[in-house]
Design an enzyme around this catalytic site. Structure first.
Site, short mmCIF file in Angstrom:
data_model
loop_
_atom_site.label_atom_id
_atom_site.label_comp_id
_atom_site.label_asym_id
_atom_site.label_seq_id
_atom_site.Cartn_x
_atom_site.Cartn_y
_atom_site.Cartn_z
N ASP A 107 -15.05 -37.36 17.82
CA ASP A 107 -14.80 -35.93 17.62
C ASP A 107 -16.05 -35.08 17.83
O ASP A 107 -15.95 -33.90 18.17
CB ASP A 107 -14.31 -35.66 16.19
N ARG A 135 -0.38 -31.06 5.64
CA ARG A 135 -0.16 -32.50 5.83
C ARG A 135 -0.43 -33.26 4.54
O ARG A 135 -1.39 -32.96 3.82
CB ARG A 135 -0.97 -33.05 7.01
N ALA A 184 -8.55 -40.83 17.33
CA ALA A 184 -9.15 -42.07 16.87
C ALA A 184 -9.28 -43.07 18.03
O ALA A 184 -10.31 -43.74 18.19
CB ALA A 184 -8.33 -42.67 15.73
N ARG A 230 -4.51 -43.81 7.77
CA ARG A 230 -5.94 -43.69 8.04
C ARG A 230 -6.78 -44.43 6.99
O ARG A 230 -7.72 -45.15 7.33
CB ARG A 230 -6.37 -42.23 8.15
C1 FAD Z 1 -11.99 -37.96 5.28
C2 FAD Z 1 -11.27 -37.89 6.61
C3 FAD Z 1 -9.87 -37.95 6.63
C4 FAD Z 1 -9.20 -37.88 7.84
N1 FAD Z 1 -7.83 -37.95 7.85
C5 FAD Z 1 -7.16 -37.92 9.03
C6 FAD Z 1 -5.74 -38.02 9.07
O1 FAD Z 1 -5.08 -38.15 8.07
N2 FAD Z 1 -5.13 -37.98 10.29
C7 FAD Z 1 -5.84 -37.82 11.46
O2 FAD Z 1 -5.25 -37.77 12.54
N3 FAD Z 1 -7.20 -37.74 11.44
C8 FAD Z 1 -7.87 -37.78 10.27
N4 FAD Z 1 -9.23 -37.69 10.26
C9 FAD Z 1 -9.93 -37.52 11.54
C10 FAD Z 1 -9.95 -38.79 12.37
O3 FAD Z 1 -10.39 -39.86 11.59
C11 FAD Z 1 -10.85 -38.53 13.56
O4 FAD Z 1 -10.32 -37.44 14.30
C12 FAD Z 1 -10.93 -39.67 14.55
O5 FAD Z 1 -10.78 -40.91 13.94
C13 FAD Z 1 -12.28 -39.65 15.31
O6 FAD Z 1 -13.26 -40.17 14.43
P1 FAD Z 1 -14.78 -39.70 14.36
O7 FAD Z 1 -15.52 -40.88 13.84
O8 FAD Z 1 -15.21 -39.11 15.63
O9 FAD Z 1 -14.78 -38.53 13.30
P2 FAD Z 1 -14.54 -38.59 11.72
O10 FAD Z 1 -13.51 -39.59 11.38
O11 FAD Z 1 -14.32 -37.20 11.28
O12 FAD Z 1 -15.92 -39.14 11.12
C14 FAD Z 1 -17.12 -38.38 11.06
C15 FAD Z 1 -17.98 -38.95 9.96
O13 FAD Z 1 -19.26 -38.33 10.00
C16 FAD Z 1 -19.64 -37.97 8.69
N5 FAD Z 1 -20.54 -36.81 8.81
C17 FAD Z 1 -20.19 -35.53 9.08
N6 FAD Z 1 -21.29 -34.76 9.14
C18 FAD Z 1 -22.34 -35.58 8.90
C19 FAD Z 1 -23.73 -35.35 8.84
N7 FAD Z 1 -24.24 -34.13 9.01
N8 FAD Z 1 -24.55 -36.40 8.59
C20 FAD Z 1 -24.03 -37.66 8.42
N9 FAD Z 1 -22.70 -37.92 8.45
C21 FAD Z 1 -21.88 -36.90 8.70
C22 FAD Z 1 -18.33 -37.65 8.01
O14 FAD Z 1 -18.46 -37.71 6.60
C23 FAD Z 1 -17.43 -38.73 8.57
O15 FAD Z 1 -17.50 -39.92 7.84
C24 FAD Z 1 -9.94 -37.74 9.07
C25 FAD Z 1 -11.33 -37.70 9.03
C26 FAD Z 1 -12.01 -37.77 7.82
C27 FAD Z 1 -13.54 -37.74 7.83
#
Ligand code: FAD
Length: 468
Positions: A325, A201, A338, A120
C-alpha cells in the site's frame, strides 16, 4: 518443525531494513530471509495489529507460499471458500449461490481459479507464526518518521520518532497507506483526496447475529455448512453480507458525511450505519438487525480516499523501495491490496538476489518496471468495479473478468525470466514489454478523474479490450 522445512539460499551479505509489519512487510521479511539476506523489521505499533475483517488472497500467492510448506498448510486451513450470490439492496436474491470459481474466466484447459477469502486477523497470524518459525523478530514501538539514502555510502536509512537512525543496504518502506517515504521518492507527499464515499465494515461473532431468528433464517449456512458471500447492489451504493460458522461480516458503502476516516482504528456506533440505511428506500429490517447486533467498538467507518497511480516507487539513488500500500493503493473493489503486496515481496527479493549487493539500485528499478503496469491495471479494475456496483439501477454486470495473467502469475519466476531484458531497457533503452498484464491491451497512463470520466462517457480507456 523449526525452519528446516524452508530452503534458504547461501548468505548474500545484504542487510535489509523493513518499515512496517503488515502483510507487505512480513512477506518481504520472509522472502528476503529465504534469499539469504539479513532482515530487520520495524513496526510502529506496540504489538501486532491482528485486527480487521476480511480480504481476498489470490492464487498467485501460492508460488511464494510453496517455499514455506507449513505456511501453505496453515493458509489452506484458515481460508474460507464461500459461495457467491448477488442480491438487490432489498435483500432479494438475484441468483442461486454459486462457487466463486464459477464466475471467473477459465484457462484454456477449463481450469477456473479463484481467490481465497481470509479473515485478515487469521491471515496476519499465520504470517507471524512463520516469522517465529524462522526466528525473524519484529521490533515493535519503532515509528519511522523519515527515510534517507547515501549514494556514496551505498546505504539507506530511516529516522525513528525518538530521533535515532537505523541503516541497511536496502530499506523497504512497507508502512502502508500514508507511508512516510514519498518525500524522498517523489519530492513531495503523494496527492490524496476524498472520493466522497466511505464504507462501514465489521466482523463479529456470528452467535450475536443469529440469536435473532429472522437473521438466522435470512443468513443461513448451506446444508453442507458452506457459507454464502452476498453482494447487494443498490442505488449509488453496494453492501456485502457474509456469515460462516464463526463470524458475521458486513459492509455498506455510503456518502461520507464527515463521520469516516482512512484508518483501521476509526470506530463508529452501529446506529450511525442505521441512520444511513434509513435513507435507502426498500432497505430491509433484517439487515438493520445484523448492523445493530454489531458490538460497540467494532464497526469501522473507512473513508475512501483517491490516489492516482504513481509510476515510481524507488528513491533517486535506488536504495529505498516502497512496497504494498505504501507504493500503490487499491479501492476495496479491486480485491487485490494484499495479493499485490505479497507479489511485490517475491518480485523485489528475487531482483535483489539476482543483482547482488553491488547492484541494489538496479534491482530496485527493475522490480519497479516489472510491477508497475500490472499493478496499475488492477487499480483501474477497482475503479471500474466500483462504478459497476454503484450504478444507479444497481443492475450493471461486473465488466471485467481477469484471466490467467492475474491468477497464474509467478512474480519470482517472472523476475528471473525478465530481469536482464528489463535492465537493458532501463540502461540502454532496449525494447521491453510487460507480459504480466492483459495480453492485448497497451498500457496507457490514467488518473482516477480521467478513467472515471471515460467510463461515464463510454469513451475508450485502459479497461477496453480482452482481460482474459
Ligand atoms: C490493522 C489493520 C487492519 C486491516 N484490516 C483490513 C481489512 O479488514 N480488510 C482489508 O481489505 N484490508 C485491511 N487492512 C489493509 C490490508 O492489510 C492492506 O491493504 C494490504 O494487506 C497491504 O498490506 P501493507 O503491508 O502494504 O499495508 P498494511 O497492512 O496497512 O501494513 C502497514 C504496516 O505498517 C505499519 N506502519 C505504518 N506507519 C508506520 C511507521 N511510520 N513506522 C513503522 N511502521 C508503520 C502499520 O502499523 C502496519 O502494520 C488492514 C490493515 C491494518 C494495518
Amino acid at each position: 518443525m523449526g525452519s528446516l522445512d524452508v530452503q534458504r539460499d547461501p548468505p548474500t551479505g545484504i542487510s535489509v531494513l523493513i518499515s512496517g509489519a503488515g502483510v507487505g512487510g512480513l512477506t518481504s521479511a520472509l522472502e528476503f530471509w529465504r534469499k539469504g539476506c539479513d532482515v530487520r523489521v520495524l513496526e510502529r505499533a506496540k504489538e501486532s495489529l491482528t485486527t480487521g475483517d476480511t480480504f481476498q488472497i489470490g492464487p498467485s500467492v501460492r508460488h511464494m507460499f510453496k517455499h514455506y510448506p507449513e505456511l501453505q498448510r496453515r493458509h489452506d486451513e484458515v481460508d474460507y471458500n464461500p459461495l457467491f450470490c448477488k442480491s438487490k439492496h432489498t435483500g432479494e436474491r438475484m441468483m442461486k449461490p454459486v462457487p466463486f470459481a464459477s464466475i471467473t474466466t477459465p484457462d484454456k484447459n477449463g481450469y477456473r481459479p479463484s481467490s481465497s477469502t481470509h479473515s485478515r486477523p487469521k491471515f496476519h497470524k499465520i504470517l507471524l507464526e512463520q516469522m517465529e518459525r524462522l526466528g525473524i523478530e519484529i521490533e515493535f514501538g519503532k515509528e519511522v518518521v523519515d527515510y534517507y539514502e547515501g549514494v556514496k555510502s551505498a546505504k539507506a536509512g530511516v529516522v525513528l520518532k525518538d530521533g535515532s537512525k537505523e541503516e541497511a543496504d536496502l530499506v523497504i518502506a512497507a508502512d502502508g497507506l500514508r507511508g512516510k517515504s514519498w518525500s524522498l521518492v517523489a519530492g513531495e507527499p503523494v496527492p490524496v483526496r476524498s472520493s466522497g464515499s466511505a464504507v462501514f465494515r465489521a466482523a463479529y461473532p456470528v452467535e450475536l447475529a443469529i440469536k435473532d431468528p429472522e437473521v438466522a433464517a435470512r443468513f443461513p449456512l448451506e446444508e453442507d455448512g458452506t457459507s454464502i458471500f452476498e453482494l447487494w447492489l443498490g442505488p449509488g451504493m453496494f453492501a456485502t453480507f457474509w456469515r460462516n460458522d464463526e463470524s458475521m461480516m458486513w459492509s455498506i458503502t455510503h456518502p461520507d458525511e464527515g463521520t469516516a476516516e482512512e484508518s483501521w482504528n476509526h470506530k463508529v456506533s452501529p446506529q450511525t450505519a442505521v441512520d444511513y440505511t434509513a435513507t435507502v428506500p426498500g432497505w430491509p429490517e433484517v439487515a438493520n438487525k445484523v448492523i445493530l447486533a454489531t458490538p460497540p467498538d467494532v464497526l469501522i467507518d473507512w473513508k475512501l480516499m483517491w490516489r492516482d497511480p504513481q509510476p515510481s516507487w524507488v528513491s533517486p539513488g535506488g536504495y529505498v523501495v516502497q512496497l504494498g500500500d505504501a507504493a500503490h493503493t487499491f479501492l476495496p473493489s479491486s480485491g487485490n491490496g494484499a495479493t499485490q503486496a505479497i507479489e511485490d515481496s517475491a518480485s523485489l527479493a528475487a531482483c535483489v538476489a539476482i543483482a547482488g549487493k553491488e547492484n541494489i539500485p538496479d534491482a530496485a528499478r527493475v522490480h519497479n518496471l516489472l510491477r508497475f503496469e500490472r499493478v496499475s491495471f488492477l487499480q483501474a479494475m477497482g475503479v471500474a468495479r466500483r462504478d459497476a456496483r454503484t450504478s444507479k439501477n444497481g443492475k450493471k454486470e461486473e465488466p471485467l473478468m481477469p484471466g490467467m495473467w492475474l491468477w497464474g502469475h509467478d512474480p519470482e519466476a517472472y523476475a528471473e525470466e525478465n530481469f536482464e531484458k528489463a535492465l537493458a531497457h532501463i540502461k540502454d533503452g532496449a525494447p521491453f514489454k510487460s507480459t504480466n498484464k492483459p495480453a492485448n491491451i497497451e498500457y496507457r497512463p490514467w488518473t482516477i478523474d480521467s478513467l472515471s470520466e471515460a467510463l461515464e462517457k463510454g469513451e475508450p480507456s485502459i479497461l477496453e479490450g480482452d482481460w482474459s
